[in-house]
Motif scaffolding. Structure first.
Motif, short mmCIF file in Angstrom:
data_model
loop_
_atom_site.label_atom_id
_atom_site.label_comp_id
_atom_site.label_asym_id
_atom_site.label_seq_id
_atom_site.Cartn_x
_atom_site.Cartn_y
_atom_site.Cartn_z
N ASP A 128 39.67 7.72 56.14
CA ASP A 128 38.87 6.60 55.66
C ASP A 128 37.42 6.98 55.46
N GLY A 129 37.17 8.30 55.46
CA GLY A 129 35.80 8.74 55.17
C GLY A 129 34.90 8.72 56.38
N THR A 130 35.47 8.35 57.56
CA THR A 130 34.60 8.30 58.74
C THR A 130 34.77 9.51 59.63
N ALA A 131 35.62 10.48 59.20
CA ALA A 131 35.83 11.67 60.04
C ALA A 131 34.48 12.29 60.36
N GLU A 132 34.39 12.78 61.60
CA GLU A 132 33.15 13.37 62.06
C GLU A 132 32.77 14.61 61.24
N ARG A 133 33.76 15.52 61.13
CA ARG A 133 33.49 16.73 60.36
C ARG A 133 34.81 17.43 60.10
N VAL A 134 34.79 18.37 59.21
CA VAL A 134 35.95 19.22 58.95
C VAL A 134 35.59 20.62 59.39
N GLU A 135 36.45 21.19 60.19
CA GLU A 135 36.16 22.50 60.78
C GLU A 135 37.12 23.53 60.20
N THR A 136 36.63 24.73 59.97
CA THR A 136 37.50 25.81 59.51
C THR A 136 37.82 26.73 60.67
N VAL A 137 39.11 26.96 60.87
CA VAL A 137 39.55 27.81 61.97
C VAL A 137 40.27 29.01 61.38
N LYS A 138 39.77 30.20 61.67
CA LYS A 138 40.46 31.43 61.25
C LYS A 138 41.32 31.88 62.43
N ALA A 139 42.62 32.02 62.19
CA ALA A 139 43.53 32.35 63.29
C ALA A 139 44.37 33.57 62.96
N ARG A 140 44.75 34.29 64.00
CA ARG A 140 45.69 35.40 63.79
C ARG A 140 47.12 34.86 63.72
N TYR A 141 47.40 33.85 64.55
CA TYR A 141 48.75 33.28 64.58
C TYR A 141 48.65 31.76 64.61
N LEU A 142 49.68 31.14 64.03
CA LEU A 142 49.72 29.68 64.01
C LEU A 142 51.11 29.23 64.44
N ILE A 143 51.15 28.25 65.36
CA ILE A 143 52.44 27.67 65.75
C ILE A 143 52.45 26.20 65.36
N GLY A 144 53.39 25.83 64.50
CA GLY A 144 53.52 24.43 64.09
C GLY A 144 54.53 23.72 64.98
N CYS A 145 54.00 22.90 65.86
CA CYS A 145 54.87 22.11 66.76
C CYS A 145 54.63 20.66 66.44
N ASP A 146 54.59 20.35 65.15
CA ASP A 146 54.11 19.03 64.74
C ASP A 146 55.20 18.10 64.28
N GLY A 147 56.37 18.23 64.89
CA GLY A 147 57.37 17.17 64.78
C GLY A 147 58.22 17.18 63.53
N ALA A 148 59.10 16.19 63.45
CA ALA A 148 60.12 16.13 62.40
C ALA A 148 59.50 16.15 61.00
N HIS A 149 58.35 15.51 60.84
CA HIS A 149 57.71 15.49 59.52
C HIS A 149 56.64 16.58 59.45
N SER A 150 56.82 17.65 60.18
CA SER A 150 55.85 18.74 60.33
C SER A 150 54.96 18.99 59.10
N TRP A 151 53.68 18.78 59.30
CA TRP A 151 52.70 19.11 58.27
C TRP A 151 52.72 20.62 58.00
N THR A 152 52.80 21.41 59.06
CA THR A 152 52.81 22.87 58.91
C THR A 152 53.97 23.30 58.02
N ARG A 153 55.14 22.75 58.31
CA ARG A 153 56.33 23.13 57.55
C ARG A 153 56.14 22.79 56.06
N ARG A 154 55.57 21.64 55.81
CA ARG A 154 55.38 21.26 54.41
C ARG A 154 54.35 22.15 53.72
N GLN A 155 53.32 22.58 54.44
CA GLN A 155 52.35 23.50 53.82
C GLN A 155 53.02 24.82 53.47
N LEU A 156 53.96 25.25 54.33
CA LEU A 156 54.64 26.51 54.08
C LEU A 156 55.67 26.38 52.96
#
Lengths: 717, 717
Positions: free
Chosen positions: A229-257
């Motif tokens: 809704d435009g009220t988010a505090e900020r958007v942060e960029t995270v550079k990672a070596r590994y990522l684990i998507g444990c974000d449930g049945a509608h996994s955002w991670t899975r959809r990005q992949l």
């Protein structure tokens, strides 16, 4: 010790934020990013926290602003409890949990159609584990895991809530270099309004609803809950070596992949009620499978604090792909159906804690990992009904499997290939679970197995009961047997080493190592062996040398010790010099001589009796208060031949060899370990502790009295 | 519900402070004031916290500014662990503690004078208790008790530190009226400088010293530590109904009362060292009694976190009444003596945590209580050496005995006479402890029992070993048998009721009730009976009705139920109407019919099956995972005759009668309980839960399929 490129900031991973304030980007580096603080994510955090002292950095994000207090998963199978024991959190879990003892089956009497008790089985098959299935709300389990992660990381690993992942990109040119931060993730710091979904609300009777995160929601609907809704505090960029998507049945991670889920929901809709009941149904504190004549089925699961969970089949079928109008499911409508099924037993309540609804659905992701860099775990890669009580268990056991591997690879101790065994081992488990769940769902939801008047052999309770009873070996989490691989030396089909299974005939390679009672040589206390080899990220070499009062056994043990103490041994080679000598591969000895016939100094130092470490030598024999554990017999190990059992950090048996088979140890570890960059430990350099040389002690005349000084009242002596 | 005069403030007892600021007096009222937050004081606070919901107010003062982190007591006997189980804190204690398994005896070889192992016995006699002796630092035990007290009192009971008692007066004209605040106590709120004694310091090697609170200090020296330097914040006046002095060997409370300690110290001085040792003495992780030829003795007690405590006999004797120059006792001098005794075994260390010294002394106070208003507990009424490991145990068990009585009297449920049983029961325990301690001290400190060359029958390890082994029944805390009294219906010598001991022949009246495994009728889980009757302040009527499938047994149980449900029963009479019906006297039933042959609704409601309470009916029989507890056999109860066992709130057996002996129940409770002021419960007014009346349920035709509604993709149904 974490391997990282030059730009990784030291201290808290957030500390490199270049700009604070709304919508000003900031960038930070981390070794492992976890998306989702459910059971899979919390287990990942706890396992990885044990690598924190070696410099591994971890962040865990969750879009919700607070932890769940009601509903969702609550079944803990014996294997999960064994894992909690390994993590050292079993006491607090068992103290709060409600143990399950028996499943009672209820079905209509063929003559009258009335509900009658048709059978009962123990909930946990006796003898399989020291622990029995128990019930504890997922929120409490998450809390215990996160508290433990925080403790082991000195506070560095803590969930970051109200954090919604926004974009994900992977630099394919970098993925082969495991030191690179090839993953770029942006995360929105949500405002209060954004992270507390409107749908997190109550029904018209004021009962808390779980529908907003149920399988009745489409991905789009779920996404819509966290509206930007435009009220988010900020958007942060995270550079990672590994990522684990444990974000449930509608996994955002899975959809990005772009990874698909295969399979679909079947069409029955079930409701769930957590309530403190007021009922005359006599088995309300038992697990029950109740199948009525004409109104569907109920599964009863007693919970802690006098709560009972009811799973209630609703008289609604949804065509694949369709979604139900959620407002039609309320605590009231679910309760009305439950009453029809239970009639003439009454069902009132003191309070209703929570309700939800779900479709039965079995779906499996195409793949569990990409580039050995991004991993999916838990509901993100497999969804199914709650009927088998496997949701929380399978999810936690996914990351329990993944994260010790990730910890070893990310800290430079093991080869990246080790990570390939994650999919290899967990995909078949998920597939087996889905297959069982399909059978269960069909049996629960259809009348095909219903008792038909006069057809005695078709008694549905037996049918459903049979499936449940047969499924126990799987649902208890004990029978899982991982395939041959570089870390499971089973038959050489994928790895190069084949175990001598006959040396420990009752410890199948690839299955979880189970406990036997042993007696501590130094303190005479009875101990469960698994209690003494808790999770630290280390492999255990369980050395069973036999009866070392026999010269041949003693000599064989000495030869093994000579090898372990040499600079060429797996211990010396794979353990960096700046870690304690036994931090990566840790020998633990269980002998079977009479305890009082041998002493600590009869064991070779430092590899077998690590000097001043009184927790590494055990005796298989009688204890003062807990009988005789008979460990050799329990494991099928011959007291003459002995054995070495290599137990993986996650407590699965990886290899079984003889005491002389040091070449097989070499070959096994060479498949997946990396020699320490600093050259490892230069052979045994640990000072030995020697007993006194009595030949140099002169005999002593025993005197009649002590020489003592007297202090008198006036203070003089 | 606490009885109090009109001026008692509501809310936190401090809230009535009329003036804040240095040296402005303020006055407040409290039901119970506790002086001293050691093990006795913390146990008192925890027990009394269970009466907090009934309005009882409690304050606990300690002169020190912070809890102890090192040193002092650490032995927990099985009885203390049983009490912790009753309080619900056993898991956290056991998780941190270091269990003891075996005592090893070392003594000089008659030929060579060299130390040799001469014997070993189990530390806890097998079979006496489900729990074995264990070691945990007193500071941790206090923390668990205080945390629990805080939890049960919703935060109201918390230790007030840096509070030094200043004056005590008792208004004798008021003591007979137990509603009056006849005790006036003034307490100084110490400044930082005043409450942190200078002597709380380190020796010349930087090792933390416990000398400042050891028995080597005179009362005057100890008093001098808390010097009133004029910086105290303020002096507060506390008006209390009851006072418990748990303020140690130099008890200020005892001195205010003018009560004397009888007996004196014997003259040997011992040193104590807590260290992480580096030694080649092989039994360093065992409890050991080591008696050297010429240099004295050492007792070894392994502690958690790799620490070991050594008690070391020093070559110093102090004449009665004399005090030693404390500066002569340092970690260095103690260690030097230890090395002489252990020679040729080496004794180095990684770290020394703490040291202290003490005189061996056995002293007992003239009386344990005054006016039934002021009570002494713990070291304030009995001091002895730490050799028997009884300090913390006996102290906690003193207030465990006292405070449920105080809770019942102070809330108006029981007669003040009940408080007289505190001295009656605890004074003989203290006397027995002192007598054992005398024997032990003599055996440890003198050479009379030392092994003399050639006198085989005089082997000192056996002598000391014999005393230790024989003392076990007492030191484990299990054999304590309280005398006949108004709450122990043993032989009618002091009370009016004599138990039918033969009905539960293995449960001696006056001894602690021990656990047997039973199976919950409602959930089929195996439970320890004591786990299911935790401390709540209530008496338990353990009803053993026998096999209620037999009509005679069922009828007998029904008659008992009719009595319990009547307005004349002990349950109805003594339980105030504003408390739940089972809050004061709580019936728990253990039947011995086959579990599946009976159901919950076969038990009379509400007295036996309390409706919707699934934790009050148990079965003596086999369980799925833990075998058969054989409770009737364990307790010596006949399955034909049955029995009622009255278990006191502190888990001691108070009375054993038959199911028909309701007149004896009446007589027993009439001795010490007060009929509820509001008339109690007017007989059973609890709604019964009835099973369905099947005769009114019409038979049901089982249909071929469910009537379900289909939801299609377009969203219509």
């Amino acid at each position: 010790m974490a391997v990282s490129n030059g730009s990784t900031p030291s201290g808290h991973p957030c500390s490199s934020a270049t700009n604070a304030g709304p919508f000003n980007d900031s960038m930070s580096f981390v070794d492992v990013a976890i998306i989702g603080a459910g059971p899979a994510g919390c287990m990942a955090a706890d396992v990885l926290s044990r690598f924190s002292a070696r410099g591994l950095t971890v962040r865990i994000f969750d879009k919700r602003s607070a932890q769940l207090e009601n509903g969702q998963a609550d079944g803990l199978n014996p294997r999960s409890l064994e894992i909690f024991e390994s993590l050292g959190i079993i006491e607090q879990v068992q103290k709060e949990a409600s143990p399950m003892s028996e499943i009672n089956f209820w079905a209509p009497c063929p003559e009258t159609g009335r509900l009658v008790r048709t059978g009962q089985i123990p909930d946990t098959t006796p003898g399989l584990s020291r622990f029995q299935q128990t019930i504890l709300h997922q929120g409490r389990v998450e809390t215990h895991l996160l508290d433990d992660a925080q403790k082991h990381s000195q506070g560095a690993i803590a969930p970051e809530r109200s954090m919604l992942p926004d974009t994900l990109s992977i630099d394919e040119s970098l993925v082969a270099d495991h030191n690179s931060h090839s993953i770029t993730l942006t995360v929105r710091h949500l405002s209060e309004g954004e992270s507390t979904p409107d749908a997190y609300k109550f029904d018209d009777k004021g009962v808390r609803s779980g529908l907003f995160r149920s399988s009745l929601l489409s991905a789009a609907e779920e996404e819509g809950l966290y509206k930007k809704d435009g009220t988010a505090e900020r958007v942060e960029t995270v550079k990672a070596r590994y990522l684990i998507g444990c974000d449930g049945a509608h996994s955002w991670t899975r959809r990005q992949l772009g990874v698909k889920m295969l399979g679909d929901q079947t069409n029955f809709v079930w409701g769930v009620l957590d309530l403190v009941p007021r009922t005359n149904f006599p088995d309300i504190r038992m697990a029950c499978a109740i199948q009525s004549a004409n109104f569907g089925s109920i599964m009863v699961i007693p919970q802690p604090r006098d709560l009972v969970r009811l799973y209630i089949q609703l008289p609604i079928r949804v065509e694949p792909g369709a979604y139900l109008d959620k407002s039609r499911i309320t605590s009231e409508t679910i309760l009305a159906t439950a009453r029809k099924i239970l009639h003439p037993y009454t069902l009132d309540y003191e309070s209703i804690d929570w309700f939800t609804g779900y479709h039965v659905g079995q779906r499996l992701t195409e793949s569990f990992a990409q580039y050995n860099r991004v991993f999916l775990a838990g509901d993100a890669c497999h969804t199914h009904s709650p009927k088998a009580g496997q949701g929380m268990n399978t999810s936690m056991q996914d990351t329990w499997n993944l994260c010790w591997k990730l910890g070893l690879v990310a800290t430079g101790l093991a080869k990246p290939e080790l990570l390939e065994t994650y999919s290899l081992e967990r995909q078949p488990v998920a597939a087996a679970l889905l297959s069982l769940d399909c059978k269960l769902a069909r049996s629960w939801s259809s009348k095909r197995h219903q008792l038909q008047k006069g057809r005695e052999e078709d008694r549905n309770a037996e049918k459903l009961g049979e499936i449940i009873a047969k499924g126990k070996a799987f649902t208890l989490g004990i029978s899982i047997n991982y395939a041959d691989s570089i870390i499971v030396g089973k038959d050489g089909s994928r790895g190069a080493v084949t175990s001598k299974q006959y040396l420990a005939s009752k410890l199948p390679v690839g299955e979880r190592f189970y406990s036997a009672q042993v007696v501590n040589q130094a303190s005479a206390t009875a101990d469960q062996l698994t209690t003494r080899i808790p999770f630290t990220g280390a492999f255990r070499l369980l050395v069973f040398p036999g009866d070392i009062t026999k010269p041949a056994a003693k000599e064989r043990l000495q030869k093994l010790a000579d090898y372990l103490d040499s600079p060429e041994s797996v211990v010396s080679k794979y353990t960096p010099g700046d870690l304690p000598r036994w931090a990566v591969i840790d020998p633990v000895t269980v002998h079977c001589a009479e305890r009082t016939a041998v002493g600590l100094y009869d064991f070779p130092q430092p590899s077998i009796f690590h000097p001043h470490n009184y927790k590494r030598i055990y005796c298989d024999g009688p204890s003062h208060h807990r009988g005789d554990g008979k460990a050799y017999e329990t494991y099928g190990i011959s007291k003459e031949e002995g054995a070495i059992v290599v137990v993986r950090p996650d407590q699965y048996t990886g290899l079984i060899v003889g005491l002389e088979d040091t070449d097989m140890l070499d070959a096994y570890f060479a498949q997946f370990m990396l020699p320490a960059k600093d050259g490892g430990h230069p052979g045994a350099k640990v000072a030995e502790v020697l007993p006194p040389d009595w030949s140099k002690v002169v005999p002593l005349e025993i005197t009649g009295s002590f020489a003592v000084e007297e202090v008198r009242v006036n203070g003089t002596s």
